[in-house]
Design a protein around this motif. Structure first.
Motif, PDB file in Angstrom:
ATOM      1  N   ALA A 381       0.804  -1.066   0.161  1.00 49.57           N
ATOM      2  CA  ALA A 381      -0.046   0.037   0.014  1.00 49.57           C
ATOM      3  C   ALA A 381       0.939   1.285  -0.049  1.00 49.57           C
ATOM      4  O   ALA A 381       0.486   2.113  -0.768  1.00 49.57           O
ATOM      5  CB  ALA A 381      -1.062  -0.158   1.086  1.00 49.57           C
ATOM      6  N   PRO A 387      -5.369   4.017  -4.753  1.00 48.22           N
ATOM      7  CA  PRO A 387      -6.158   3.333  -4.025  1.00 48.22           C
ATOM      8  C   PRO A 387      -6.171   1.713  -4.833  1.00 48.22           C
ATOM      9  O   PRO A 387      -6.010   1.732  -5.844  1.00 48.22           O
ATOM     10  CB  PRO A 387      -7.617   3.909  -3.942  1.00 48.22           C
ATOM     11  CG  PRO A 387      -7.405   5.290  -4.170  1.00 48.22           C
ATOM     12  CD  PRO A 387      -6.366   5.547  -4.989  1.00 48.22           C
ATOM     13  N   ASP A 390      -9.307  -3.569  -3.052  1.00 48.79           N
ATOM     14  CA  ASP A 390      -9.436  -4.139  -1.628  1.00 48.79           C
ATOM     15  C   ASP A 390     -10.254  -5.623  -1.563  1.00 48.79           C
ATOM     16  O   ASP A 390     -10.176  -6.276  -0.588  1.00 48.79           O
ATOM     17  CB  ASP A 390     -10.061  -3.554  -0.349  1.00 48.79           C
ATOM     18  CG  ASP A 390     -11.529  -2.876  -0.966  1.00 48.79           C
ATOM     19  OD1 ASP A 390     -11.852  -3.481  -1.831  1.00 48.79           O
ATOM     20  OD2 ASP A 390     -12.137  -1.990   0.200  1.00 48.79           O
ATOM     21  N   SER A 401      -7.277   0.194  -7.873  1.00 42.08           N
ATOM     22  CA  SER A 401      -8.699  -0.140  -7.987  1.00 42.08           C
ATOM     23  C   SER A 401      -9.134   0.359  -9.389  1.00 42.08           C
ATOM     24  O   SER A 401      -8.372   1.137  -9.982  1.00 42.08           O
ATOM     25  CB  SER A 401      -9.275   0.767  -6.928  1.00 42.08           C
ATOM     26  OG  SER A 401     -10.863   1.014  -7.538  1.00 42.08           O
ATOM     27  N   ASP A 404      -9.320   3.779 -10.856  1.00 42.71           N
ATOM     28  CA  ASP A 404      -8.027   4.516 -10.797  1.00 42.71           C
ATOM     29  C   ASP A 404      -6.943   4.233 -11.879  1.00 42.71           C
ATOM     30  O   ASP A 404      -6.141   4.805 -11.978  1.00 42.71           O
ATOM     31  CB  ASP A 404      -7.162   4.889  -9.341  1.00 42.71           C
ATOM     32  CG  ASP A 404      -8.235   5.179  -8.489  1.00 42.71           C
ATOM     33  OD1 ASP A 404      -9.149   4.478  -7.687  1.00 42.71           O
ATOM     34  OD2 ASP A 404      -8.295   6.468  -8.126  1.00 42.71           O
TER      35      ASP A 404
END
Length: 408
Positions: A381, A387, A390, A401, A404
């Motif tokens: 991370a 981001p 998850d 993600s 993004d």
């Protein structure tokens, strides 16, 4: 039986009629032995694709191409990990678990040599004989398997299970790899896959097709679109170009990309089990696919089509003809798979036009070293530019993600 050294701790409970105490010699290539009285645990062999015992142990057990040593050798040649089969048996019962062992990014673990367990592309998971779900043997086998993986410095283990073979039921009670992190969701349903019943007649299966699919097939066939097997793979380079175009069009991840040489290597790794089907329109190849065949299961393994002919639905013709091809060979199932990542997306909806049959698709996720896992996730991370997804496992390999990821 050829094997690799195994020095993991033996696990068991106190002696009983079901678990007699006896002296056990561990499997070890180098002739190393442990002595002492121990519980009768499953005998352990750790096999590589070149060990004939891998193929031998699958004989008489229904499996798919994704369990076999040739396919694992092929995945290993692509750099996806070192291929192993953990074979655990007690003379009456057995469990065979194929997997790939990968190094963890040394930039994340400071060169500590951590690894993780994953599965080949497709639908593998464990195979068993002489037992069913809930058999006490599975508890002992799972303990031994974790010991093997920890000896290989694995932080996590992941597998895709086979929707048609229902092998997720074998692992349903395993839970997490760490007592303090018990996780009943370790084996979880990710979505569903779709298969066609090839035992049906053309008229019967056509009646199960979605109305739009039937219409598209009629139009394409009136245009003269037909499919044939290419037994000599003369159109290998054509298929390779079409497949690359399709993957680029769908913005596929790098691990979905293959060269002509890769396809040829797959064919050679599994003699007689890998077939190239091509769909033509006025002599031009407009769609093609690699289909695997084993134990009555035909898999639509890799399929592509040319963009300029999409309005004529060449992929639909290819899959409909692949169904006929499978039926003529005596194979009752054509497995189309599911959506991307198990989701009910546009790919899933496309496949669902072919059949109402659904098969639950499960994955298994286990953390074997909780402390190392937390450290790796934190380091990943910290090194990421945005981001992370998850939902991805293991978390230290999570991509950005999707919201993004910049458009290509």
């Amino acid at each position: 039986m050829s094997s690799l050294p195994y020095h993991g701790s033996l696990r068991g409970t106190t002696g009983s009629a079901a678990h007699p105490i006896r002296r056990r010699r561990p499997i070890d290539n180098e002739g190393l032995e442990r002595s002492g009285w121990e519980m009768a645990a499953p005998r352990v062999s750790l096999l590589r694709p070149t060990d004939r015992a891998w193929q031998t142990c699958l004989e008489g057990v229904r499996s798919d191409i994704y369990h076999h040593p040739g396919y694992h050798a092929f995945e290993q040649s692509l750099g996806h990990g070192d291929a192993y089969l953990a074979l655990l048996e007690d003379g009456r019962r057995g469990l065979a678990w194929p997997y790939l062992l990968r190094p963890v990014n040394p930039a994340l673990d400071g060169g500590s040599g951590h690894t993780d367990i994953t599965s080949v592309y497709g639908y593998p998971g464990p195979l068993a004989w002489g037992l069913g779900p809930g058999d006490p043997f599975l508890t002992d086998a799972w303990a031994e398997l974790q010991a093997i993986w920890r000896q290989q410095r694995a932080v996590t283990a992941f597998t895709r299970f086979h929707p048609l073979l229902d092998n997720a039921s074998l692992a349903a009670g395993f839970g997490s790899g760490t007592d303090e992190n018990a996780a009943p969701e370790s084996v979880a349903m990710l979505g569903a896959t779709i298969s066609i019943d090839c035992s049906l007649s053309d008229e019967e299966v056509f009646a199960t097709y979605h109305r739009a699919l039937r219409q598209h097939l009629r139009v394409s066939r009136r245009k003269g679109m037909v499919t044939e097997e290419d037994p000599d793979w003369q159109e290998l380079n054509t298929f390779s170009a079409i497949y690359a175009e399709t993957m680029d069009r769908n913005r596929a991840a790098d691990h979905y990309l293959f060269s002509s040489e890769d396809f040829a290597n797959l064919r050679d790794a599994l003699p007689g089990r890998v077939h190239l089907l091509v769909t033509r329109l006025e002599g031009d190849v407009v769609a093609a696919g690699i289909f695997t065949e084993l134990d009555g299961i035909v898999e639509a393994h890799l399929v592509g089509s040319r963009a300029e002919f999409r309005r004529l639905s060449p992929t639909k013709v290819l899959l409909d003809d692949a169904r006929r091809w499978a039926r003529d060979r005596g194979d009752p199932i054509l497995h189309l798979g599911g959506g991307r990542g198990g989701r009910e997306d546009s790919l899933f909806r496309f496949k669902s036009e072919f059949s109402p049959r659904r098969h639950p698709f499960y994955t298994g996720r286990w953390i074997l070293d909780e402390g190392a896992y937390r450290e790796l996730v934190t380091a990943h991370a910290a090194a990421s530019v945005g981001p992370l997804d998850d939902s991805f496992f293991p978390g230290y390999r999570a991509p950005l993600s999707s919201d993004d990821v910049p458009p290509e």
